[in-house]
Scaffold this motif. Structure first.
Motif, PDB file in Angstrom:
ATOM      1  N   GLU A 199     -23.394  -9.151   0.560  1.00 20.45           N
ATOM      2  CA  GLU A 199     -22.138  -9.871   0.367  1.00 20.45           C
ATOM      3  C   GLU A 199     -21.163  -8.908  -0.290  1.00 20.45           C
ATOM      4  OE1 GLU A 199     -20.534 -14.142  -1.355  1.00 20.45           O
ATOM      5  OE2 GLU A 199     -22.190 -13.136  -2.375  1.00 20.45           O
ATOM      6  N   GLU A 200     -19.999  -8.753   0.301  1.00 20.27           N
ATOM      7  CA  GLU A 200     -19.037  -7.767  -0.183  1.00 20.27           C
ATOM      8  C   GLU A 200     -17.620  -8.322  -0.164  1.00 20.27           C
ATOM      9  OE1 GLU A 200     -18.193  -5.209  -1.582  1.00 20.27           O
ATOM     10  OE2 GLU A 200     -19.797  -3.732  -1.596  1.00 20.27           O
ATOM     11  N   LEU A 201     -16.773  -7.703  -0.980  1.00 18.89           N
ATOM     12  CA  LEU A 201     -15.347  -8.021  -1.017  1.00 18.89           C
ATOM     13  C   LEU A 201     -14.626  -7.019  -0.126  1.00 18.89           C
ATOM     14  CD1 LEU A 201     -13.543 -10.070  -2.554  1.00 18.89           C
ATOM     15  CD2 LEU A 201     -13.101  -8.257  -4.218  1.00 18.89           C
ATOM     16  N   LEU A 202     -14.100  -7.485   1.007  1.00 18.17           N
ATOM     17  CA  LEU A 202     -13.502  -6.601   2.006  1.00 18.17           C
ATOM     18  C   LEU A 202     -12.009  -6.871   2.159  1.00 18.17           C
ATOM     19  CD1 LEU A 202     -16.608  -6.606   2.847  1.00 18.17           C
ATOM     20  CD2 LEU A 202     -15.788  -6.033   5.121  1.00 18.17           C
ATOM     21  N   PRO A 203     -11.207  -5.808   2.345  1.00 19.63           N
ATOM     22  CA  PRO A 203      -9.783  -6.000   2.648  1.00 19.63           C
ATOM     23  C   PRO A 203      -9.612  -6.602   4.036  1.00 19.63           C
ATOM     24  CG  PRO A 203     -10.366  -3.680   2.827  1.00 19.63           C
ATOM     25  CD  PRO A 203     -11.571  -4.382   2.274  1.00 19.63           C
ATOM     26  N   SER A 204      -8.663  -7.534   4.148  1.00 20.51           N
ATOM     27  CA  SER A 204      -8.491  -8.264   5.402  1.00 20.51           C
ATOM     28  C   SER A 204      -7.127  -8.059   6.044  1.00 20.51           C
ATOM     29  CB  SER A 204      -8.727  -9.760   5.158  1.00 20.51           C
ATOM     30  OG  SER A 204      -8.549 -10.504   6.326  1.00 20.51           O
ATOM     31  N   ASP A 205      -6.073  -7.992   5.238  1.00 18.47           N
ATOM     32  CA  ASP A 205      -4.716  -7.841   5.758  1.00 18.47           C
ATOM     33  C   ASP A 205      -3.893  -6.936   4.862  1.00 18.47           C
ATOM     34  OD1 ASP A 205      -4.263  -9.224   8.225  1.00 18.47           O
ATOM     35  OD2 ASP A 205      -4.443 -11.131   7.171  1.00 18.47           O
ATOM     36  N   PHE A 206      -2.902  -6.288   5.462  1.00 21.53           N
ATOM     37  CA  PHE A 206      -1.915  -5.504   4.721  1.00 21.53           C
ATOM     38  C   PHE A 206      -0.589  -6.254   4.696  1.00 21.53           C
ATOM     39  CE2 PHE A 206      -4.453  -1.741   6.290  1.00 21.53           C
ATOM     40  CZ  PHE A 206      -4.864  -1.314   5.039  1.00 21.53           C
ATOM     41  N   LYS A 207       0.201  -6.009   3.656  1.00 24.57           N
ATOM     42  CA  LYS A 207       1.581  -6.468   3.667  1.00 24.57           C
ATOM     43  C   LYS A 207       2.346  -5.679   4.721  1.00 24.57           C
ATOM     44  CE  LYS A 207       1.859  -7.896  -1.182  1.00 24.57           C
ATOM     45  NZ  LYS A 207       2.566  -7.694  -2.484  1.00 24.57           N
ATOM     46  N   ALA A 208       3.322  -6.326   5.330  1.00 28.89           N
ATOM     47  CA  ALA A 208       4.063  -5.688   6.421  1.00 28.89           C
ATOM     48  C   ALA A 208       5.152  -4.764   5.882  1.00 28.89           C
ATOM     49  CB  ALA A 208       4.667  -6.751   7.327  1.00 28.89           C
ATOM     50  N   ARG A 212       0.497   0.290   2.953  1.00 31.40           N
ATOM     51  CA  ARG A 212      -0.946   0.090   2.838  1.00 31.40           C
ATOM     52  C   ARG A 212      -1.302  -0.744   1.613  1.00 31.40           C
ATOM     53  NH1 ARG A 212      -3.489   2.993   6.519  1.00 31.40           N
ATOM     54  NH2 ARG A 212      -5.526   2.823   5.530  1.00 31.40           N
ATOM     55  N   GLU A 213      -0.454  -1.708   1.308  1.00 26.59           N
ATOM     56  CA  GLU A 213      -0.698  -2.616   0.187  1.00 26.59           C
ATOM     57  C   GLU A 213      -1.380  -3.871   0.717  1.00 26.59           C
ATOM     58  OE1 GLU A 213       1.779  -4.864  -3.415  1.00 26.59           O
ATOM     59  OE2 GLU A 213       2.801  -3.542  -1.993  1.00 26.59           O
ATOM     60  N   LEU A 214      -2.513  -4.241   0.115  1.00 28.98           N
ATOM     61  CA  LEU A 214      -3.286  -5.370   0.615  1.00 28.98           C
ATOM     62  C   LEU A 214      -2.585  -6.698   0.323  1.00 28.98           C
ATOM     63  CD1 LEU A 214      -6.907  -4.322  -0.424  1.00 28.98           C
ATOM     64  CD2 LEU A 214      -5.893  -4.222   1.852  1.00 28.98           C
ATOM     65  N   SER A 215      -2.666  -7.600   1.292  1.00 28.11           N
ATOM     66  CA  SER A 215      -2.132  -8.946   1.098  1.00 28.11           C
ATOM     67  C   SER A 215      -3.231 -10.000   1.101  1.00 28.11           C
ATOM     68  CB  SER A 215      -1.117  -9.285   2.191  1.00 28.11           C
ATOM     69  OG  SER A 215      -1.730  -9.296   3.472  1.00 28.11           O
ATOM     70  N   LYS A 216      -4.416  -9.648   1.627  1.00 28.66           N
ATOM     71  CA  LYS A 216      -5.529 -10.605   1.661  1.00 28.66           C
ATOM     72  C   LYS A 216      -6.851  -9.864   1.523  1.00 28.66           C
ATOM     73  CE  LYS A 216      -5.533 -13.959   4.737  1.00 28.66           C
ATOM     74  NZ  LYS A 216      -5.738 -14.666   6.041  1.00 28.66           N
ATOM     75  N   ILE A 217      -7.754 -10.426   0.717  1.00 31.69           N
ATOM     76  CA  ILE A 217      -9.103  -9.891   0.530  1.00 31.69           C
ATOM     77  C   ILE A 217     -10.082 -11.032   0.766  1.00 31.69           C
ATOM     78  CG2 ILE A 217     -10.684  -8.752  -1.084  1.00 31.69           C
ATOM     79  CD1 ILE A 217      -8.196  -7.781  -2.604  1.00 31.69           C
ATOM     80  N   GLN A 218     -11.167 -10.759   1.477  1.00 28.75           N
ATOM     81  CA  GLN A 218     -12.151 -11.784   1.785  1.00 28.75           C
ATOM     82  C   GLN A 218     -13.537 -11.371   1.303  1.00 28.75           C
ATOM     83  OE1 GLN A 218     -11.544 -14.664   2.871  1.00 28.75           O
ATOM     84  NE2 GLN A 218     -10.017 -14.748   4.486  1.00 28.75           N
ATOM     85  N   ARG A 219     -14.266 -12.325   0.737  1.00 29.31           N
ATOM     86  CA  ARG A 219     -15.675 -12.099   0.432  1.00 29.31           C
ATOM     87  C   ARG A 219     -16.486 -12.467   1.665  1.00 29.31           C
ATOM     88  NH1 ARG A 219     -18.249 -10.642  -3.880  1.00 29.31           N
ATOM     89  NH2 ARG A 219     -16.391 -10.838  -5.161  1.00 29.31           N
ATOM     90  N   VAL A 220     -17.320 -11.524   2.120  1.00 29.38           N
ATOM     91  CA  VAL A 220     -17.967 -11.651   3.431  1.00 29.38           C
ATOM     92  C   VAL A 220     -19.474 -11.443   3.300  1.00 29.38           C
ATOM     93  CG1 VAL A 220     -18.099 -10.650   5.756  1.00 29.38           C
ATOM     94  CG2 VAL A 220     -15.885 -10.867   4.622  1.00 29.38           C
ATOM     95  N   ILE A 221     -20.241 -12.213   4.074  1.00 30.28           N
ATOM     96  CA  ILE A 221     -21.696 -12.088   4.145  1.00 30.28           C
ATOM     97  C   ILE A 221     -22.067 -11.551   5.526  1.00 30.28           C
ATOM     98  CG2 ILE A 221     -23.899 -13.326   4.072  1.00 30.28           C
ATOM     99  CD1 ILE A 221     -22.520 -15.435   2.331  1.00 30.28           C
ATOM    100  N   TYR A 222     -23.035 -10.617   5.566  1.00 32.00           N
ATOM    101  CA  TYR A 222     -23.461 -10.065   6.851  1.00 32.00           C
ATOM    102  C   TYR A 222     -24.878  -9.524   6.739  1.00 32.00           C
ATOM    103  CZ  TYR A 222     -21.740  -5.981   4.330  1.00 32.00           C
ATOM    104  OH  TYR A 222     -21.513  -5.031   3.362  1.00 32.00           O
ATOM    105  N   SER A 223     -25.539  -9.412   7.883  1.00 36.81           N
ATOM    106  CA  SER A 223     -26.882  -8.837   7.967  1.00 36.81           C
ATOM    107  C   SER A 223     -26.775  -7.351   8.238  1.00 36.81           C
ATOM    108  CB  SER A 223     -27.666  -9.518   9.085  1.00 36.81           C
ATOM    109  OG  SER A 223     -28.817  -8.776   9.434  1.00 36.81           O
ATOM    110  N   ILE A 224     -27.633  -6.545   7.583  1.00 36.10           N
ATOM    111  CA  ILE A 224     -27.598  -5.097   7.803  1.00 36.10           C
ATOM    112  C   ILE A 224     -28.763  -4.611   8.665  1.00 36.10           C
ATOM    113  CG2 ILE A 224     -26.367  -4.693   5.642  1.00 36.10           C
ATOM    114  CD1 ILE A 224     -29.011  -3.606   4.483  1.00 36.10           C
TER     115      ILE A 224
END
Length: 253
Positions: A199-208, A212-224
């Motif tokens: 489970e990680e905190l990943l950048p999702s969107d940039f401000k327009a 390169r300034e982030l506008s959204k960050i998502q916590r995501v679960i995935y299998s490795i």
């Protein structure tokens, strides 16, 4: 619903975590912002020019790992820079830890990801243009897995007519893609299971603003390790039945 899947392979990968400074830690999967850049590069778009047209409210992006991976640390020699004049190498070099993603056996194995792409109605023209380039393999720039020297190639491109389904709060679903933590009610892992998830905190969107300034960050679960995750979802998911084994996926948004 139309979804494009792209299988991408490379020998090594590095997706730098945005919240680290002195050590180059890597995510195991490419964040949504990295995938945006990969899709923009094959279309020949200028750096930082695509943040608005590929935002998560327009282009939908998902990802899964297709083979077991591992991460190892290596030391790289960089210039020791304490002032502008040090860019000529007067202070010598310093070794910096650098985390690399690879297959379990780097001699024989590759890092492989499957990228899923769809769209909201407003972005259909962008989606159709991207689909045409992918089908023709007419890429402007070469793909890389994070850094410029980690070259990658496209193994397969498939077009799917996905089935949209509503989650059942009592049903355990075998989910193949990464999923936002907020969309999961429960992860149902058996005590004897050897499933490896992160489970990680990943950048999702940039401000327009092209900074390169982030506008959204998502916590995501995935299998490795290329195994589906048994979850109880509270959001919609999509079934891709064209593969030999049907896949259940969600998007990172």
């Amino acid at each position: 619903m139309e979804i494009i899947s792209i299988d991408i392979s490379g020998k090594f990968a590095h997706f730098r975590k945005f919240y680290v400074n002195n050590t180059a830690l890597s995510y195991s999967i490419p964040p949504r912002t990295t995938i945006m850049g990969m899709l923009a590069s094959i279309q020949g778009k200028d750096r930082d020019s695509y943040y608005n047209e590929m935002a998560s409210n327009k282009i939908r992006i998902g990802v899964r790992i297709l083979c077991p991976i591992k991460k190892t640390f290596h030391k790289i020699n960089l210039l020791l820079v304490e002032s502008v004049t040090d860019l000529r190498g007067h202070k010598g070099r310093t070794q910096v830890p650098f985390e690399v993603v690879s297959g379990i056996n780097p001699k024989t194995d590759f890092v492989k990801y499957r990228i899923y792409i769809s769209y909201y109605d407003e972005a259909k023209p962008q989606f159709e243009a991207l689909k045409k380039i992918l089908q023709q393999r007419d890429f402007t720039y070469n793909l890389t897995l994070g850094t410029a020297n980690f070259s990658a190639f496209v193994e397969a491109v498939n077009i799917h007519q996905a089935i949209e389904k509503n989650a059942n709060s009592k049903e355990v679903l075998m989910l193949h893609s990464a999923v936002c933590t907020d969309d999961v009610n429960e992860v149902k892992i058996d005590t004897d299971s050897k499933l490896l998830i992160e489970e990680e905190l990943l950048p999702s969107d940039f401000k327009a603003d092209e900074n390169r300034e982030l506008s959204k960050i998502q916590r995501v679960i995935y299998s490795i390790d290329n195994q589906p995750i048994p979850v109880i979802l509270k959001s919609k998911y999509y079934v891709l039945s064209e593969f030999e084994q049907a896949e259940n996926i969600t998007f990172i948004e």
